[in-house]
Design an enzyme around this catalytic site. Sequence first.
Site, PDB file in Angstrom:
ATOM      1  N   TYR A   1       0.848  -1.212   0.000  1.00 53.85           N
ATOM      2  CA  TYR A   1       0.000   0.000   0.000  1.00 53.85           C
ATOM      3  C   TYR A   1       0.866   1.237   0.000  1.00 53.85           C
ATOM      4  CZ  TYR A   1      -4.102  -2.874   1.262  1.00 53.85           C
ATOM      5  OH  TYR A   1      -5.118  -3.802   1.291  1.00 53.85           O
TER       6      TYR A   1
HETATM    7  N1  LIG Z   1      -7.299  -7.772   0.518  1.00 56.66           N
HETATM    8  C1  LIG Z   1      -7.454  -7.027  -0.544  1.00 56.66           C
HETATM    9  O1  LIG Z   1      -7.182  -7.430  -1.689  1.00 56.66           O
HETATM   10  C2  LIG Z   1      -7.978  -5.617  -0.342  1.00 56.66           C
HETATM   11  C3  LIG Z   1      -8.411  -4.865  -1.451  1.00 56.66           C
HETATM   12  C4  LIG Z   1      -8.921  -3.589  -1.205  1.00 56.66           C
HETATM   13  C5  LIG Z   1      -8.968  -3.090   0.091  1.00 56.66           C
HETATM   14  N2  LIG Z   1      -8.499  -3.835   1.141  1.00 56.66           N
HETATM   15  C6  LIG Z   1      -8.520  -3.333   2.544  1.00 56.66           C
HETATM   16  O2  LIG Z   1      -9.824  -2.925   2.871  1.00 56.66           O
HETATM   17  C7  LIG Z   1      -9.819  -1.545   3.256  1.00 56.66           C
HETATM   18  C8  LIG Z   1     -11.113  -0.923   2.852  1.00 56.66           C
HETATM   19  O3  LIG Z   1     -11.264  -0.999   1.441  1.00 56.66           O
HETATM   20  P1  LIG Z   1     -11.839   0.230   0.651  1.00 56.66           P
HETATM   21  O4  LIG Z   1     -11.010   1.428   0.890  1.00 56.66           O
HETATM   22  O5  LIG Z   1     -12.061  -0.182  -0.763  1.00 56.66           O
HETATM   23  O6  LIG Z   1     -13.207   0.382   1.477  1.00 56.66           O
HETATM   24  P2  LIG Z   1     -14.587   1.054   1.307  1.00 56.66           P
HETATM   25  O7  LIG Z   1     -15.039   1.202   2.716  1.00 56.66           O
HETATM   26  O8  LIG Z   1     -15.415   0.291   0.350  1.00 56.66           O
HETATM   27  O9  LIG Z   1     -14.319   2.497   0.641  1.00 56.66           O
HETATM   28  C9  LIG Z   1     -13.630   3.465   1.347  1.00 56.66           C
HETATM   29  C10 LIG Z   1     -13.735   4.798   0.605  1.00 56.66           C
HETATM   30  O10 LIG Z   1     -15.073   5.280   0.649  1.00 56.66           O
HETATM   31  C11 LIG Z   1     -15.067   6.696   0.840  1.00 56.66           C
HETATM   32  N3  LIG Z   1     -15.759   6.933   2.132  1.00 56.66           N
HETATM   33  C12 LIG Z   1     -15.566   6.274   3.301  1.00 56.66           C
HETATM   34  N4  LIG Z   1     -16.422   6.728   4.254  1.00 56.66           N
HETATM   35  C13 LIG Z   1     -17.165   7.677   3.673  1.00 56.66           C
HETATM   36  C14 LIG Z   1     -18.218   8.492   4.133  1.00 56.66           C
HETATM   37  N5  LIG Z   1     -18.653   8.413   5.391  1.00 56.66           N
HETATM   38  N6  LIG Z   1     -18.775   9.359   3.279  1.00 56.66           N
HETATM   39  C15 LIG Z   1     -18.359   9.446   1.997  1.00 56.66           C
HETATM   40  N7  LIG Z   1     -17.341   8.702   1.498  1.00 56.66           N
HETATM   41  C16 LIG Z   1     -16.754   7.818   2.315  1.00 56.66           C
HETATM   42  C17 LIG Z   1     -13.615   7.136   0.876  1.00 56.66           C
HETATM   43  O11 LIG Z   1     -13.184   7.437  -0.464  1.00 56.66           O
HETATM   44  P3  LIG Z   1     -13.260   8.923  -1.117  1.00 56.66           P
HETATM   45  O12 LIG Z   1     -13.156   9.935  -0.016  1.00 56.66           O
HETATM   46  O13 LIG Z   1     -12.089   8.921  -2.035  1.00 56.66           O
HETATM   47  O14 LIG Z   1     -14.574   8.959  -1.828  1.00 56.66           O
HETATM   48  C18 LIG Z   1     -12.892   5.869   1.275  1.00 56.66           C
HETATM   49  O15 LIG Z   1     -11.561   5.814   0.803  1.00 56.66           O
HETATM   50  C19 LIG Z   1      -8.568  -0.962   2.597  1.00 56.66           C
HETATM   51  O16 LIG Z   1      -8.134   0.221   3.200  1.00 56.66           O
HETATM   52  C20 LIG Z   1      -7.622  -2.116   2.753  1.00 56.66           C
HETATM   53  O17 LIG Z   1      -7.085  -2.136   4.078  1.00 56.66           O
HETATM   54  C21 LIG Z   1      -8.041  -5.091   0.936  1.00 56.66           C
END
Ligand SMILES: NC(=O)c1ccc[n+]([C@@H]2O[C@H](COP(=O)([O-])OP(=O)(O)OC[C@H]3O[C@@H](n4cnc5c(N)ncnc54)[C@H](OP(=O)(O)O)[C@@H]3O)[C@@H](O)[C@H]2O)c1
Length: 350
Positions: free
Chosen positions: A61
Amino acid sequence: MSFGKNSTEPYVQVGNSGLFVYRVGLGTMQFGWSADEAAANAVMNTYVEHGGNFIDTADCYSSWSNALGGPENPGGVSEEMIGRWLATQNRYDIVLATKVRAAMGMQFCDSRATFKQREGLSRRWIIKSCEDSLRRLNTDYIDLYQAHFIDPLIPIEETLSAFTDLVRQGKVRYMGCSNFSAWRLMQALWTSDKNNLESFISLQPEYNLLSPTRGDFETELAQVCENYGLGVIPYSPLAGGVLTGKYRRGKELPQSVRAEENAERRFSEQNWNIIETLVSVAERNAMTPAQAAINWLRAKPVVTAPIIGANSPEQLISVLNGLDKKLSAADVDELDQASDFHRPRTSLET
Ligand SMILES: NC(=O)c1ccc[n+]([C@@H]2O[C@H](COP(=O)([O-])OP(=O)(O)OC[C@H]3O[C@@H](n4cnc5c(N)ncnc54)[C@H](OP(=O)(O)O)[C@@H]3O)[C@@H](O)[C@H]2O)c1
């Protein structure tokens, strides 16, 4: 035999292991990409102030940052930020999860052969990656070390034996996997059992209302996890922000480094219909769409703790504020039906 999820709310047991984590994990893929170090520190402080103890990162990351609208970043930056922040905490109070498998950057490589030495699930790379993660994280142990995704070139025995050595050396407490298919996961569990090696205690799948792999998870992987006592810690519970209500049919894209990728991957007629159902279920329950999307996941008995991502304390708090609210069985069913086309149908489904 079937194992239930043992809950001591707001902490939950990860499968049948001795690991207890907060009811939502904090993902940190954002750190060094869409959140700078000041924002990362503020998000982590807010999370622990609300009782959170479970932080998920990965060695890589966010090595893709530059290509997706963020600063130059060779990978390792999220771990480094967490490492500096961890020095301000009581280490034992934090359950720290990281991952190994992805490439740390082609820029170090002069050939495909060299590249293969700098990624994957070989004994050589796992041990080097673990040492590098420990150094960046500023700690002498990792609570949950995860195989980020399968490496088809490496025998699973080699991978599991390297993970087992790290556990037995005390560098890793528990081991987990992410993005494994059901047969790969079963193969890994069986191989550990047969060879008296340590076993995976958790699976980190992509699982959300829009996830194209929702069907694979529900019909196959969920059964493996329930029957063999693995915890399930879904990533991208908000589909990268698309389930927050700020992406709407016919409206301009919101300000986000992920907006264009989200549009490419997740905009379809069917997904807009799911989002409209989500918004109406959320309104009826005095939740935000993000809160409803997370609570839909938390209503699934197989789910241990979704891993959420946030760029600011405000985003995080607005999600955390919804955790004490619950969707009714009818609401969960309505959302299930709305996204049901993602599930493959087989006559043998049990
Ligand atoms: N194992 C794997 O292959 C894998 C893959 C992906 C992720 N992950 C892990 O899972 C975690 C979460 O994944 P994700 O970041 O895709 O999760 P997500 O919860 O689906 O999306 C998070 C994004 O949503 C937006 N957001 C979050 N809360 C909000 C709110 N209250 N209001 C408006 N927008 C909001 C933000 O982006 P904006 O502000 O840019 O809109 C934030 O970066 C990652 O950080 C990582 O640790 C693992």
